[in-house]
Structure formats: structure tokens, C-alpha cells
Design a protein around this motif. Structure first.
Motif, PDB file in Angstrom:
ATOM      1  N   GLY A  14      42.691  40.686  36.892  1.00  0.00           N
ATOM      2  CA  GLY A  14      43.735  40.735  38.204  1.00  0.00           C
ATOM      3  C   GLY A  14      43.340  41.493  39.319  1.00  0.00           C
ATOM      4  O   GLY A  14      44.015  41.411  40.184  1.00  0.00           O
ATOM      5  N   SER A  38      48.362  43.961  32.863  1.00  0.00           N
ATOM      6  CA  SER A  38      49.675  43.146  32.995  1.00  0.00           C
ATOM      7  C   SER A  38      49.229  41.875  33.189  1.00  0.00           C
ATOM      8  O   SER A  38      48.016  41.404  33.723  1.00  0.00           O
ATOM      9  N   VAL A  61      46.036  42.038  27.880  1.00  0.00           N
ATOM     10  CA  VAL A  61      45.115  42.913  26.923  1.00  0.00           C
ATOM     11  C   VAL A  61      44.890  44.267  27.576  1.00  0.00           C
ATOM     12  O   VAL A  61      44.023  44.251  28.564  1.00  0.00           O
ATOM     13  N   ILE A  92      41.198  52.384  37.266  1.00  0.00           N
ATOM     14  CA  ILE A  92      42.292  52.850  37.531  1.00  0.00           C
ATOM     15  C   ILE A  92      42.506  53.492  38.766  1.00  0.00           C
ATOM     16  O   ILE A  92      41.718  53.580  39.430  1.00  0.00           O
ATOM     17  N   VAL A 143      30.921  47.033  36.425  1.00  0.00           N
ATOM     18  CA  VAL A 143      30.823  47.442  37.748  1.00  0.00           C
ATOM     19  C   VAL A 143      30.853  49.050  37.793  1.00  0.00           C
ATOM     20  O   VAL A 143      31.910  49.543  36.962  1.00  0.00           O
ATOM     21  N   TYR A 158      35.857  60.915  38.505  1.00  0.00           N
ATOM     22  CA  TYR A 158      35.134  59.651  38.881  1.00  0.00           C
ATOM     23  C   TYR A 158      33.814  59.324  38.881  1.00  0.00           C
ATOM     24  O   TYR A 158      32.974  58.586  38.212  1.00  0.00           O
ATOM     25  N   ILE A 197      39.701  50.472  47.511  1.00  0.00           N
ATOM     26  CA  ILE A 197      38.867  51.258  48.807  1.00  0.00           C
ATOM     27  C   ILE A 197      39.670  51.848  49.766  1.00  0.00           C
ATOM     28  O   ILE A 197      39.502  53.141  50.213  1.00  0.00           O
TER      29      ILE A 197
HETATM   30  N1  LIG Z   1      36.598  47.825  45.574  1.00  0.00           N
HETATM   31  C1  LIG Z   1      35.376  48.342  45.504  1.00  0.00           C
HETATM   32  O1  LIG Z   1      35.114  48.229  46.618  1.00  0.00           O
HETATM   33  C2  LIG Z   1      34.512  48.890  44.684  1.00  0.00           C
HETATM   34  C3  LIG Z   1      33.380  49.339  44.722  1.00  0.00           C
HETATM   35  C4  LIG Z   1      32.378  49.982  43.880  1.00  0.00           C
HETATM   36  C5  LIG Z   1      32.959  50.063  42.723  1.00  0.00           C
HETATM   37  N2  LIG Z   1      34.295  49.859  42.462  1.00  0.00           N
HETATM   38  C6  LIG Z   1      34.696  49.882  40.964  1.00  0.00           C
HETATM   39  O2  LIG Z   1      35.112  48.582  40.193  1.00  0.00           O
HETATM   40  C7  LIG Z   1      36.263  48.769  39.480  1.00  0.00           C
HETATM   41  C8  LIG Z   1      37.289  47.644  39.911  1.00  0.00           C
HETATM   42  O3  LIG Z   1      37.557  47.786  41.038  1.00  0.00           O
HETATM   43  P1  LIG Z   1      38.682  47.180  41.997  1.00  0.00           P
HETATM   44  O4  LIG Z   1      38.668  47.238  43.166  1.00  0.00           O
HETATM   45  O5  LIG Z   1      38.643  45.590  41.410  1.00  0.00           O
HETATM   46  O6  LIG Z   1      40.151  47.860  41.149  1.00  0.00           O
HETATM   47  P2  LIG Z   1      41.420  47.083  41.129  1.00  0.00           P
HETATM   48  O7  LIG Z   1      41.778  46.072  42.301  1.00  0.00           O
HETATM   49  O8  LIG Z   1      42.346  48.240  40.842  1.00  0.00           O
HETATM   50  O9  LIG Z   1      41.562  46.242  39.801  1.00  0.00           O
HETATM   51  C9  LIG Z   1      41.340  46.982  38.373  1.00  0.00           C
HETATM   52  C10 LIG Z   1      41.880  46.078  37.447  1.00  0.00           C
HETATM   53  O10 LIG Z   1      41.845  46.698  36.177  1.00  0.00           O
HETATM   54  C11 LIG Z   1      43.063  46.652  35.654  1.00  0.00           C
HETATM   55  N3  LIG Z   1      43.281  47.545  34.452  1.00  0.00           N
HETATM   56  C12 LIG Z   1      43.264  49.173  34.595  1.00  0.00           C
HETATM   57  N4  LIG Z   1      43.525  49.606  33.531  1.00  0.00           N
HETATM   58  C13 LIG Z   1      43.354  48.553  32.470  1.00  0.00           C
HETATM   59  C14 LIG Z   1      43.205  48.451  31.052  1.00  0.00           C
HETATM   60  N5  LIG Z   1      43.472  49.739  30.484  1.00  0.00           N
HETATM   61  N6  LIG Z   1      43.228  47.359  30.588  1.00  0.00           N
HETATM   62  C15 LIG Z   1      43.021  46.357  31.026  1.00  0.00           C
HETATM   63  N7  LIG Z   1      42.949  46.064  32.647  1.00  0.00           N
HETATM   64  C16 LIG Z   1      43.367  47.180  33.123  1.00  0.00           C
HETATM   65  C17 LIG Z   1      43.946  46.870  36.795  1.00  0.00           C
HETATM   66  O11 LIG Z   1      45.363  46.310  36.247  1.00  0.00           O
HETATM   67  P3  LIG Z   1      46.710  47.077  36.627  1.00  0.00           P
HETATM   68  O12 LIG Z   1      46.975  46.687  38.000  1.00  0.00           O
HETATM   69  O13 LIG Z   1      47.666  46.358  35.810  1.00  0.00           O
HETATM   70  O14 LIG Z   1      46.750  48.419  36.113  1.00  0.00           O
HETATM   71  C18 LIG Z   1      43.516  46.040  37.611  1.00  0.00           C
HETATM   72  O15 LIG Z   1      43.776  44.620  37.894  1.00  0.00           O
HETATM   73  C19 LIG Z   1      36.551  50.095  39.654  1.00  0.00           C
HETATM   74  O16 LIG Z   1      36.006  50.919  38.613  1.00  0.00           O
HETATM   75  C20 LIG Z   1      36.263  50.722  40.907  1.00  0.00           C
HETATM   76  O17 LIG Z   1      35.972  52.003  41.051  1.00  0.00           O
HETATM   77  C21 LIG Z   1      35.017  49.104  43.234  1.00  0.00           C
END
Ligand SMILES: NC(=O)c1ccc[n+]([C@@H]2O[C@H](COP(=O)([O-])OP(=O)(O)OC[C@H]3O[C@@H](n4cnc5c(N)ncnc54)[C@H](OP(=O)(O)O)[C@@H]3O)[C@@H](O)[C@H]2O)c1
Length: 263
Positions: A14, A38, A61, A92, A143, A158, A197
Motif C-alpha cells: 500500500g 492495513s 499481513v 516505517i 529496497v 535508519y 521523502i
Molecule cells: N520513497 C523513497 O523515495 C525511498 C527512497 C529510498 C528508499 N526508500 C525506502 O523504501 C521503503 C518504502 O518506502 P515508501 O516510500 O514506499 O514508504 P511508504 O509509502 O511509507 O510505504 C511503506 C509501507 O509499508 C507498510 N508497513 C509498515 N510497517 C509494516 C508492517 N509491519 N507490515 C506490513 N506493512 C508495513 C506501510 O503500511 P502502513 O502505512 O499501514 O503503516 C506502508 O504501506 C522504506 O524503507 C524507505 O525508507 C524510499
């Protein structure tokens, strides 16, 4: 189609990255089992995939709950017969873990990302591998971020969490590649379309007297292409790495920082 009939489970589907990877995997023919802590945001992605003609089922899950991950994987095996790809995109909220200098950080806040990220990756990888080993085939992916390799202030646990995940990618591969299972990470530069971000960097931009747009410009200026990566570009690389075309890639994290960080 690069992933035709591959059975893929995505954790954190999600979220920004999980959702983009889901859409890209589906457009290349994968059968998707999408999960998240969720259910509602995962269902939004599953409906979007279905509307575009793909196949996706949504489930709630918690990716740090061993029984929940195991039970869900068993249901995937019951329905689809196998698991070909496991993609951990769990993240997170940065608001809970960054923004405090290390000397002022309490141990709980420091440990939270290290425990959550590594436990979730370990569990989802280990439980998927157990289902992949009998087929001598599969791809385990996750990732990370450039914090794994460079020093950045006020990011608490982090950076250590991302470095640990990259180490786990190597170690999983060392054990699983001889059994036909590849393990590959992706390390993208920040993608400004994502909520994560913006949440992580907007306060730092403000603290430096910059607008959010100026901050993005600063990050972009560090890349060779003078721009930041899009979610779609990252997801396209995920497709390639998950596909049999990348059969030579394992035990590594692909540097998607567009030149802003050398290997
Ligand atoms: N966005 C970027 O540009 C970027 C760049 C480099 C690395 N990253 C890394 O990539 C990862 C994902 O980033 P994102 O931007 O996609 O983050 P995001 O939009 O916050 O998505 C993270 C997802 O993980 C879910 N989640 C959290 N805890 C969980 C658990 N225990 N079980 C199952 N699902 C869980 C969240 O659900 P809830 O919302 O319900 O908690 C959310 O849907 C992170 O580690 C981030 O640091 C991101």
C-alpha cells in the motif's frame, strides 16, 4: 511480458514503492498477492491493478509477525501452487525515527528502525525461501536507501538499518543462490513523488532555510543527470531484476542513485 505467470508477494504494497512495484509487476504479467499492515491502502492498489487487467489479491499481513507472514504464504501456495518473487517494500514512518541528533537520541528510537526493518526482511525472506527451495527457483528482493553507505546527520537508526539489510541480502544470497534462489536489493535515490521523502526532508529543508522545491533541486544537483528518479523508473528496474533476464544478478544491491553515490 517479462514476468508472465510469475507469482509475486509484495509486503508494504500500500506504500509508494510497494504500489509502484505492484503496478509494474502486474503490467508484465505477474500474479500478485499484495499485503500490508492495513488492508485499505493495499486494496486500493489491488483494485487499480485489476482495473488495468492484472491479477491481484489484497491481504492484511503484519510483516514483523512470523505467524501472519507464514499463514499468508501458505494461502498463496494453496491458491497458486508456488511463490516466485518476494518483494519487501515495508517502510516505517520517518517522522518516528529521524530528526534527532544521535547524541540526543534515546535507545528505543534508535533501535526501532533497526529491529523493524531487519526483522521484517529476515522473516519475509526466510519464509519465502522455504517455499522456493523445493522448486530450486525464486527471487527475493527488497529496497534500501543511500543512508546504508554514506553518513547523513539526524537519521538515527535508519542508516544502520539500511546497511544491515544490504548485508542480509549478501548473506541470504550466499546461502540461497546455490539452491537456485537469487537475492537482490534496490537502492534508489529519494523519489519526491513519495510521501516518505517529503516527510523526511521537508523539515530539514525548512531548518536549512530552503523551500521543499529548492531542497529537491539540491538533491537533484548531486546526481549525474541533475534530476531525481521517478517511481516508475525504480519499478521498471524492479521488474528487470525480478525477471529471468537478470539471472546473473544475486547477492547485491543495485545502485539506483543516478551517480550521486559511487559503488
Ligand atoms: N520513497 C523513497 O523515495 C525511498 C527512497 C529510498 C528508499 N526508500 C525506502 O523504501 C521503503 C518504502 O518506502 P515508501 O516510500 O514506499 O514508504 P511508504 O509509502 O511509507 O510505504 C511503506 C509501507 O509499508 C507498510 N508497513 C509498515 N510497517 C509494516 C508492517 N509491519 N507490515 C506490513 N506493512 C508495513 C506501510 O503500511 P502502513 O502505512 O499501514 O503503516 C506502508 O504501506 C522504506 O524503507 C524507505 O525508507 C524510499
Amino acid at each position: 511480458m517479462m514476468l508472465k505467470d510469475k507469482v509475486a508477494v509484495i509486503y508494504g504494497a500500500g506504500g509508494g514503492i510497494g504500489g509502484a512495484v505492484a503496478r509494474a509487476f502486474a503490467s508484465e504479467g505477474a500474479r500478485l498477492f499484495l499485503t500490508g499492515r492495513s488492508r485499505a491502502p493495499v486494496e486500493v492498489v489491488a483494485r487499480e491493478v485489476a482495473r488495468a487487467g492484472g491479477s491481484a489479491e489484497a491481504a492484511k499481513v503484519d510483516a514483523v509477525d512470523e505467524q501472519a507472514v507464514d499463514g499468508h504464504l501458505q494461502s498463496v501456495i494453496d491458491k497458486a501452487g508456488r511463490v516466485d518473487i518476494s518483494f519487501n517494500a515495508v517502510g516505517i514512518p520517518n517522522t518516528k525515527i529521524v530528526g534527532v541528533p544521535l547524541v540526543e537520541l534515546d535507545v528505543e528510537q534508535f533501535s526501532l528502525p533497526i529491529t523493524a526493518y531487519t526483522t521484517s526482511y529476515f522473516l519475509t525472506a526466510r519464509l519465502a525461501a522455504r517455499r522456493m527451495i523445493p522448486n530450486n527457483s525464486g527471487v527475493i528482493m527488497t529496497v534500501t536507501a543511500l543512508h546504508s553507505r554514506i553518513g547523513i546527520p539526524s537519521v538515527g537508526g535508519y542508516g544502520p538499518a539500511q546497511a544491515a539489510k544490504e548485508a542480509l541480502t549478501r548473506d541470504l544470497s550466499a546461502e540461497l543462490a546455490p539452491l537456485g534462489i537469487r537475492v537482490v536489493g534496490l537502492r534508489p535515490q529519494g523519489m519526491p513523488e513519495t510521501r516518505t521523502i517529503k516527510e523526511a526532508y521537508e523539515p530539514r529543508a525548512k531548518a536549512s532555510g530552503l523551500t521543499w522545491e529548492q531542497w529537491q533541486g539540491l538533491l537533484a544537483s548531486r546526481t549525474h543527470s541533475r534530476r531525481l528518479m521517478t517511481l516508475e523508473e525504480m519499478a521498471n528496474m524492479a521488474v528487470f531484476m525480478a525477471s529471468d533476464k537478470a539471472s546473473g544478478m544475486t547477492g547485491t544491491t543495485v545502485n539506483l542513485t543516478m551517480g550521486s553515490m559511487d559503488d
